[in-house]
Design a protein around this motif. Structure first.
Motif, PDB file in Angstrom:
ATOM      1  N   ALA A 207      -5.051 -32.497  -5.874  1.00 50.05           N
ATOM      2  CA  ALA A 207      -6.416 -32.681  -5.885  1.00 50.05           C
ATOM      3  C   ALA A 207      -6.803 -33.821  -5.202  1.00 50.05           C
ATOM      4  CB  ALA A 207      -6.476 -33.241  -7.445  1.00 50.05           C
ATOM      5  N   ARG A 208      -8.129 -33.682  -4.808  1.00 51.66           N
ATOM      6  CA  ARG A 208      -8.671 -35.004  -4.070  1.00 51.66           C
ATOM      7  C   ARG A 208     -10.152 -35.025  -4.389  1.00 51.66           C
ATOM      8  NH1 ARG A 208     -10.398 -34.449   2.188  1.00 51.66           N
ATOM      9  NH2 ARG A 208     -12.344 -35.688   1.507  1.00 51.66           N
ATOM     10  N   ALA A 209     -10.726 -36.162  -4.223  1.00 52.33           N
ATOM     11  CA  ALA A 209     -12.181 -36.396  -4.430  1.00 52.33           C
ATOM     12  C   ALA A 209     -12.858 -35.774  -3.561  1.00 52.33           C
ATOM     13  CB  ALA A 209     -12.417 -37.802  -4.442  1.00 52.33           C
ATOM     14  N   VAL A 210     -14.210 -35.353  -3.810  1.00 50.91           N
ATOM     15  CA  VAL A 210     -14.981 -34.748  -3.095  1.00 50.91           C
ATOM     16  C   VAL A 210     -16.033 -35.913  -2.457  1.00 50.91           C
ATOM     17  CG1 VAL A 210     -17.413 -33.166  -2.959  1.00 50.91           C
ATOM     18  CG2 VAL A 210     -15.393 -32.747  -4.570  1.00 50.91           C
ATOM     19  N   GLY A 211     -15.938 -37.125  -2.832  1.00 52.05           N
ATOM     20  CA  GLY A 211     -16.999 -37.972  -2.150  1.00 52.05           C
ATOM     21  C   GLY A 211     -18.335 -38.144  -2.530  1.00 52.05           C
ATOM     22  N   HIS A 212     -19.080 -38.840  -1.891  1.00 50.99           N
ATOM     23  CA  HIS A 212     -20.617 -38.991  -1.959  1.00 50.99           C
ATOM     24  C   HIS A 212     -20.687 -39.378  -3.422  1.00 50.99           C
ATOM     25  CE1 HIS A 212     -21.603 -37.274   1.900  1.00 50.99           C
ATOM     26  NE2 HIS A 212     -20.366 -36.849   1.729  1.00 50.99           N
ATOM     27  N   GLY A 213     -19.973 -40.075  -4.189  1.00 53.26           N
ATOM     28  CA  GLY A 213     -20.139 -40.550  -5.475  1.00 53.26           C
ATOM     29  C   GLY A 213     -20.072 -39.496  -6.591  1.00 53.26           C
ATOM     30  N   VAL A 214     -19.541 -38.311  -6.104  1.00 54.09           N
ATOM     31  CA  VAL A 214     -19.174 -37.275  -7.175  1.00 54.09           C
ATOM     32  C   VAL A 214     -18.021 -37.742  -8.016  1.00 54.09           C
ATOM     33  CG1 VAL A 214     -18.508 -34.700  -7.586  1.00 54.09           C
ATOM     34  CG2 VAL A 214     -20.223 -35.590  -5.635  1.00 54.09           C
ATOM     35  N   SER A 215     -17.965 -37.457  -9.515  1.00 54.76           N
ATOM     36  CA  SER A 215     -17.282 -38.092 -10.331  1.00 54.76           C
ATOM     37  C   SER A 215     -15.850 -37.085 -10.339  1.00 54.76           C
ATOM     38  CB  SER A 215     -17.574 -37.910 -11.671  1.00 54.76           C
ATOM     39  OG  SER A 215     -18.012 -36.763 -12.096  1.00 54.76           O
ATOM     40  N   PHE A 216     -15.998 -35.926  -9.871  1.00 56.82           N
ATOM     41  CA  PHE A 216     -14.905 -34.789 -10.358  1.00 56.82           C
ATOM     42  C   PHE A 216     -14.286 -34.728  -9.141  1.00 56.82           C
ATOM     43  CE2 PHE A 216     -16.966 -31.522  -8.031  1.00 56.82           C
ATOM     44  CZ  PHE A 216     -18.371 -31.555  -8.483  1.00 56.82           C
ATOM     45  N   GLN A 217     -12.818 -34.120  -9.053  1.00 58.56           N
ATOM     46  CA  GLN A 217     -12.045 -33.819  -7.910  1.00 58.56           C
ATOM     47  C   GLN A 217     -11.783 -32.263  -7.976  1.00 58.56           C
ATOM     48  OE1 GLN A 217      -8.511 -36.204  -9.432  1.00 58.56           O
ATOM     49  NE2 GLN A 217      -8.702 -37.281  -7.574  1.00 58.56           N
ATOM     50  N   VAL A 218     -11.326 -31.814  -6.745  1.00 61.30           N
ATOM     51  CA  VAL A 218     -11.139 -30.413  -6.720  1.00 61.30           C
ATOM     52  C   VAL A 218      -9.829 -30.142  -6.035  1.00 61.30           C
ATOM     53  CG1 VAL A 218     -13.487 -29.765  -6.335  1.00 61.30           C
ATOM     54  CG2 VAL A 218     -12.188 -30.547  -4.394  1.00 61.30           C
ATOM     55  N   ARG A 219      -9.240 -29.003  -6.492  1.00 61.47           N
ATOM     56  CA  ARG A 219      -7.659 -28.611  -5.993  1.00 61.47           C
ATOM     57  C   ARG A 219      -7.714 -27.273  -5.666  1.00 61.47           C
ATOM     58  NH1 ARG A 219      -4.114 -29.812 -10.800  1.00 61.47           N
ATOM     59  NH2 ARG A 219      -4.337 -27.661 -11.419  1.00 61.47           N
ATOM     60  N   ALA A 220      -7.181 -26.945  -4.395  1.00 62.42           N
ATOM     61  CA  ALA A 220      -7.129 -25.437  -3.978  1.00 62.42           C
ATOM     62  C   ALA A 220      -5.614 -25.092  -4.413  1.00 62.42           C
ATOM     63  CB  ALA A 220      -6.960 -25.315  -2.349  1.00 62.42           C
ATOM     64  N   GLU A 221      -5.603 -23.995  -5.000  1.00 60.53           N
ATOM     65  CA  GLU A 221      -4.408 -23.458  -5.609  1.00 60.53           C
ATOM     66  C   GLU A 221      -3.758 -22.545  -4.628  1.00 60.53           C
ATOM     67  OE1 GLU A 221      -3.374 -24.701  -8.013  1.00 60.53           O
ATOM     68  OE2 GLU A 221      -5.249 -25.559  -9.352  1.00 60.53           O
ATOM     69  N   GLY A 222      -4.410 -22.093  -3.579  1.00 60.54           N
ATOM     70  CA  GLY A 222      -3.633 -21.231  -2.629  1.00 60.54           C
ATOM     71  C   GLY A 222      -4.914 -20.541  -1.636  1.00 60.54           C
ATOM     72  N   PHE A 223      -4.386 -19.623  -0.694  1.00 62.85           N
ATOM     73  CA  PHE A 223      -5.184 -19.147   0.063  1.00 62.85           C
ATOM     74  C   PHE A 223      -4.627 -17.862   0.265  1.00 62.85           C
ATOM     75  CE2 PHE A 223      -6.642 -17.804   4.226  1.00 62.85           C
ATOM     76  CZ  PHE A 223      -8.134 -18.120   4.368  1.00 62.85           C
ATOM     77  N   GLU A 224      -5.302 -16.765  -0.084  1.00 58.63           N
ATOM     78  CA  GLU A 224      -5.037 -15.344   0.423  1.00 58.63           C
ATOM     79  C   GLU A 224      -6.149 -14.579   1.462  1.00 58.63           C
ATOM     80  OE1 GLU A 224      -3.801 -12.704  -3.049  1.00 58.63           O
ATOM     81  OE2 GLU A 224      -4.136 -15.006  -3.977  1.00 58.63           O
ATOM     82  N   MET A 225      -5.421 -13.427   2.331  1.00 59.33           N
ATOM     83  CA  MET A 225      -6.320 -12.860   3.104  1.00 59.33           C
ATOM     84  C   MET A 225      -6.096 -11.395   3.278  1.00 59.33           C
ATOM     85  SD  MET A 225      -7.011 -13.352   7.409  1.00 59.33           S
ATOM     86  CE  MET A 225      -8.070 -15.019   7.331  1.00 59.33           C
ATOM     87  N   ASP A 226      -6.969 -10.621   3.170  1.00 58.62           N
ATOM     88  CA  ASP A 226      -6.642  -9.123   3.397  1.00 58.62           C
ATOM     89  C   ASP A 226      -7.165  -8.867   4.552  1.00 58.62           C
ATOM     90  OD1 ASP A 226      -5.973  -9.304   0.856  1.00 58.62           O
ATOM     91  OD2 ASP A 226      -7.787  -8.384  -0.127  1.00 58.62           O
ATOM     92  N   ARG A 227      -6.538  -7.748   5.224  1.00 60.08           N
ATOM     93  CA  ARG A 227      -7.181  -7.290   6.758  1.00 60.08           C
ATOM     94  C   ARG A 227      -7.421  -5.830   6.522  1.00 60.08           C
ATOM     95  NH1 ARG A 227      -6.566 -11.265  10.519  1.00 60.08           N
ATOM     96  NH2 ARG A 227      -5.187 -12.789   9.925  1.00 60.08           N
ATOM     97  N   TYR A 228      -8.285  -5.414   7.495  1.00 59.23           N
ATOM     98  CA  TYR A 228      -8.659  -4.000   7.666  1.00 59.23           C
ATOM     99  C   TYR A 228      -7.476  -3.562   8.555  1.00 59.23           C
ATOM    100  CZ  TYR A 228     -13.644  -4.711   6.293  1.00 59.23           C
ATOM    101  OH  TYR A 228     -14.613  -4.751   5.446  1.00 59.23           O
ATOM    102  N   PRO A 229      -7.472  -2.013   8.660  1.00 57.73           N
ATOM    103  CA  PRO A 229      -6.285  -1.620   9.501  1.00 57.73           C
ATOM    104  C   PRO A 229      -6.476  -1.933  11.027  1.00 57.73           C
ATOM    105  CG  PRO A 229      -7.355  -0.008   8.128  1.00 57.73           C
ATOM    106  CD  PRO A 229      -8.164  -0.924   7.903  1.00 57.73           C
ATOM    107  N   ASN A 230      -7.571  -2.218  11.672  1.00 62.20           N
ATOM    108  CA  ASN A 230      -7.388  -2.841  12.811  1.00 62.20           C
ATOM    109  C   ASN A 230      -7.310  -4.367  12.890  1.00 62.20           C
ATOM    110  OD1 ASN A 230      -9.863  -4.242  12.093  1.00 62.20           O
ATOM    111  ND2 ASN A 230     -11.203  -3.407  13.405  1.00 62.20           N
ATOM    112  N   GLY A 231      -6.918  -4.755  11.828  1.00 59.07           N
ATOM    113  CA  GLY A 231      -6.310  -6.353  12.097  1.00 59.07           C
ATOM    114  C   GLY A 231      -7.558  -7.464  11.752  1.00 59.07           C
ATOM    115  N   SER A 232      -8.744  -6.874  11.686  1.00 56.84           N
ATOM    116  CA  SER A 232      -9.919  -7.921  11.477  1.00 56.84           C
ATOM    117  C   SER A 232      -9.843  -8.264   9.953  1.00 56.84           C
ATOM    118  CB  SER A 232     -11.357  -7.457  12.056  1.00 56.84           C
ATOM    119  OG  SER A 232     -11.510  -6.206  11.224  1.00 56.84           O
ATOM    120  N   PRO A 233     -10.398  -9.709   9.681  1.00 60.85           N
ATOM    121  CA  PRO A 233     -10.398  -9.963   8.045  1.00 60.85           C
ATOM    122  C   PRO A 233     -11.305  -9.151   7.458  1.00 60.85           C
ATOM    123  CG  PRO A 233     -10.939 -11.649   9.566  1.00 60.85           C
ATOM    124  CD  PRO A 233     -10.812 -10.578  10.429  1.00 60.85           C
TER     125      PRO A 233
END
Lengths: 355, 276
Positions: A207-233
């Motif tokens: 988790a990390r703070a967003v900054g700019h005086g914002v009270s809450f924090q955010v946490r990324a749980e992961g990242f996923e990507m699908d691609r077309y048959p030609n390889g583009s996202p």
């Protein structure tokens, strides 16, 4: 007393509006002729120096002069700001100036018109035939069918008729101009109270703070990507948890075009990249701009006003029915007279039901 | 590119060429020949183009609103659709000769100038997967079409003032001025909608509804020019050829915004997320 009046007339004149619009357009164009220095670069002496050194390769000895003249940031300089502010003032003044005349024109119901008016009105028609009562009934029915509001005053000899439609559409022009002023004010205020974090790096699971005086924090749980048959996202996404006071309060999947919205802050997914110590990290940007809603509302007001002014002209028709049943018609439209001329020709049913 | 689609594009191009020819015969007053069919030929061109776009969209699985080739086809579609729709109100077919060549020029660019490799339909990138794409792009195609119609009418107005031979064959300056206003009004309303939908989309995609992107600036510049048109109309002496020149310059800005802005951006060294 006279100078303020002259100044006011000048400020609200269409001629000034045209001059300011041309100046504003030229300033917009000027800004496209030079590369612009980002505000965060301009604020940092070292980065500014680097930026100017790069620019010097292109502009040579002119670089410093261009910088001093504000041409590397035209849209924050007087070149742009002066016509913009004058345009806001002139639009606001002109709209204010039009409130009372517009309201008067909406409520004006002048049924009786002098003879001379029918000789000189912009659009005229003469219809012959039938009795007075028949002529009145046919004309009234035709006008009502076309959604006109009809007012009749009968004199022993002459019947006077007034009809109009779309009178409230006169407010369209006011709505457009007021909407433009509100929109520009919202954008200007938004520019001072909004903030933006261009590069918010989230290491998955931390988790990390967003900054700019914002009270809450955010946490990324992961990242996923699908691609077309030609390889583009095809799709990429990251699950993000919001923590307020250390407790998870919200979990959302963030995608391009689908930011996470919490507490007035929007979190946008940009991409993922290898982390400095192995693994990967997800890059977001965060922004807070409370002027978005008001700006959209003001723009909708502009569009609504445009529809009213373009497609609903306030049309007024006067008729004088003579003892022999002759109808003299005259019309006025606050837009596109020729269209009303056609309308007057078609008001009387064909074939003539009286003759 | 599917065979059916490319055949339909060829058909569009042929019928558009025939339409330009027949509108010119029409203006010559030779209504007994091909001139009689001018409007119908243009309608067939529009129908073929519509079918081509539908097939392209169905095969790609998304609206054909991406990249210069697809937008050029849409641009051509916008000009034909707005012109044919407005022609009924004009009470004359004279304007066709001044407007359809614009569609023809854009069609020529799409068919002959854009390399074949750039014509294949691309899968939709994540950034473009938004319902705003459909509204934003379709409104811009019709807006651009309306501005093209206004510019064609402007050329007709100027031509009727310098070529005495046209007198009687084209409507009066006052009538052309009114038609031009209708086209500009339609285009202006739609351009305003394009900017609003673009701003909303930008808010969800980029995090800000106004980003000082050259494309946004250019759209605002175009919008400002048409504001000069509307306000100038209320000034003495502006109706007629001065407004006609503004309608032509305005359309020049529209075309440059799509086809030339990328060059300017590269020349000056600006940054843009929205220039192709």
């Amino acid at each position: 007393m006279r100078i303020p009046t002259t100044l006011w007339n000048w400020l609200t004149s269409i001629r000034l509006a045209v001059i300011l619009l041309i100046a504003f357009g030229l300033a917009l164009f000027l800004g496209l002729l030079f590369p612009s220095m980002a505000p965060e670069v301009a604020a940092n002496a070292v980065e500014r120096g680097h930026w100017l050194a790069t620019a010097r390769a292109r502009y040579g000895p002119l670089t410093n002069a261009l910088f001093t003249l504000g041409l590397f940031d035209v849209y924050h300089s007087a070149w742009f700001r002066v016509p913009l502010v004058l345009l806001i003032l002139s639009t606001a003044a002109a709209a204010f100036n039009r409130v009372r005349p517009t309201w008067r024109a909406i409520n004006l119901t002048q049924v009786w018109m002098p003879d001379s008016f029918f000789d000189r009105a912009p659009d005229r028609e003469l219809i012959r035939g039938g009795s007075r009562a028949q002529a009145l009934n046919v004309l009234r029915a035709s006008l009502v069918r076309r959604r006109y509001r009809v007012v009749v005053e009968e004199e022993p000899e002459i019947i006077h008729l007034y009809a109009d439609r779309y009178r409230f559409a006169r407010l369209g022009s006011l709505a457009t101009h007021a909407g433009i002023v509100l929109l520009l004010v919202a954008v200007l205020i938004g520019g001072t109270i909004s903030w933006r974090e261009q590069h918010l790096v989230l290491v998955p699971g931390q988790a990390r703070a967003v900054g700019h005086g914002v009270s809450f924090q955010v946490r990324a749980e992961g990242f996923e990507m699908d691609r077309y048959p030609n390889g583009s996202p095809r799709d990429y996404r990251s699950d993000v948890t919001v923590l307020d006071g250390g407790q998870p309060v919200l979990r959302r999947t963030v995608r391009p075009n689908e930011p996470l919205q919490y507490g007035g802050v929007n979190l946008y997914l940009l991409h993922a990249e290898p982390g400095p110590r192995g693994g990967y990290q997800v890059i977001f940007s965060a922004a807070h701009d409370p002027s978005f809603g008001p700006a959209v509302a003001a723009a909708v007001l502009v569009l609504l006003g445009l529809v009213l002014s373009f497609y609903f002209p306030h049309q007024r028709v006067w008729a004088r029915i003579e003892p022999d049943g002759t109808i003299r018609l005259a019309g006025k439209s606050n837009r596109n007279r020729i269209d009303l001329g056609e309308e007057l020709k078609n008001l009387w049913p064909s074939p003539n039901p009286i003759l | 590119m599917a065979i059916a689609e490319s055949n339909l594009i060829t058909l569009t191009y042929i019928f558009l060429t025939a339409a330009v020819a027949s509108y010119s015969l029409r203006l010559e007053g030779r209504v007994e020949t091909l001139g009689r069919w001018a409007t119908w030929i243009a309608r067939v061109a529009l129908a073929a183009l519509t079918a081509a776009l539908v097939i392209r969209g169905v095969e790609a699985g998304h609206v054909p609103f991406v990249g210069p080739y697809e937008f050029s086809l849409l641009f051509m579609w916008g000009i034909l659709a707005v012109y044919l729709w407005m022609e009924r109100g004009f009470g004359t077919q004279a304007a066709g000769l001044f407007i359809l060549p614009i569609a023809f020029a854009i069609g020529t660019y799409a068919v002959a100038v854009i390399p074949d490799a750039a014509k294949t339909s691309q899968p939709l990138s994540p950034a473009l997967q938004s319902p705003w794409l459909q509204i934003h792009v379709s409104a811009s195609a019709v807006a651009y079409g309306a501005f093209a119609v206004a510019a064609g009418l402007g050329v007709m107005l100027l031509a009727s003032e310098v070529l005495p031979g046209l007198a009687g064959r084209v409507p009066s300056s006052a009538q052309i001025d009114r038609f031009m206003w209708r086209a500009v009004a339609l285009g202006f309303f739609l351009l305003s909608s394009v900017q609003l939908t673009g701003a909303i989309w930008a808010q969800y995609a980029w995090g800000s509804y106004w980003n000082w992107d050259p494309k946004e600036i250019w759209a605002l510049l175009t919008w400002t020019l048409y504001l000069v048109y509307f306000h100038g109309r209320a000034l003495r002496g502006w109706r007629g050829h001065r407004l006609a020149v503004l309608a032509i310059v305005g359309f020049g800005l529209v075309v440059f915004g799509f086809y030339g802005l990328g060059q300017l951006v590269r020349l000056v060294g600006l940054e843009s997320m929205h220039v192709y």
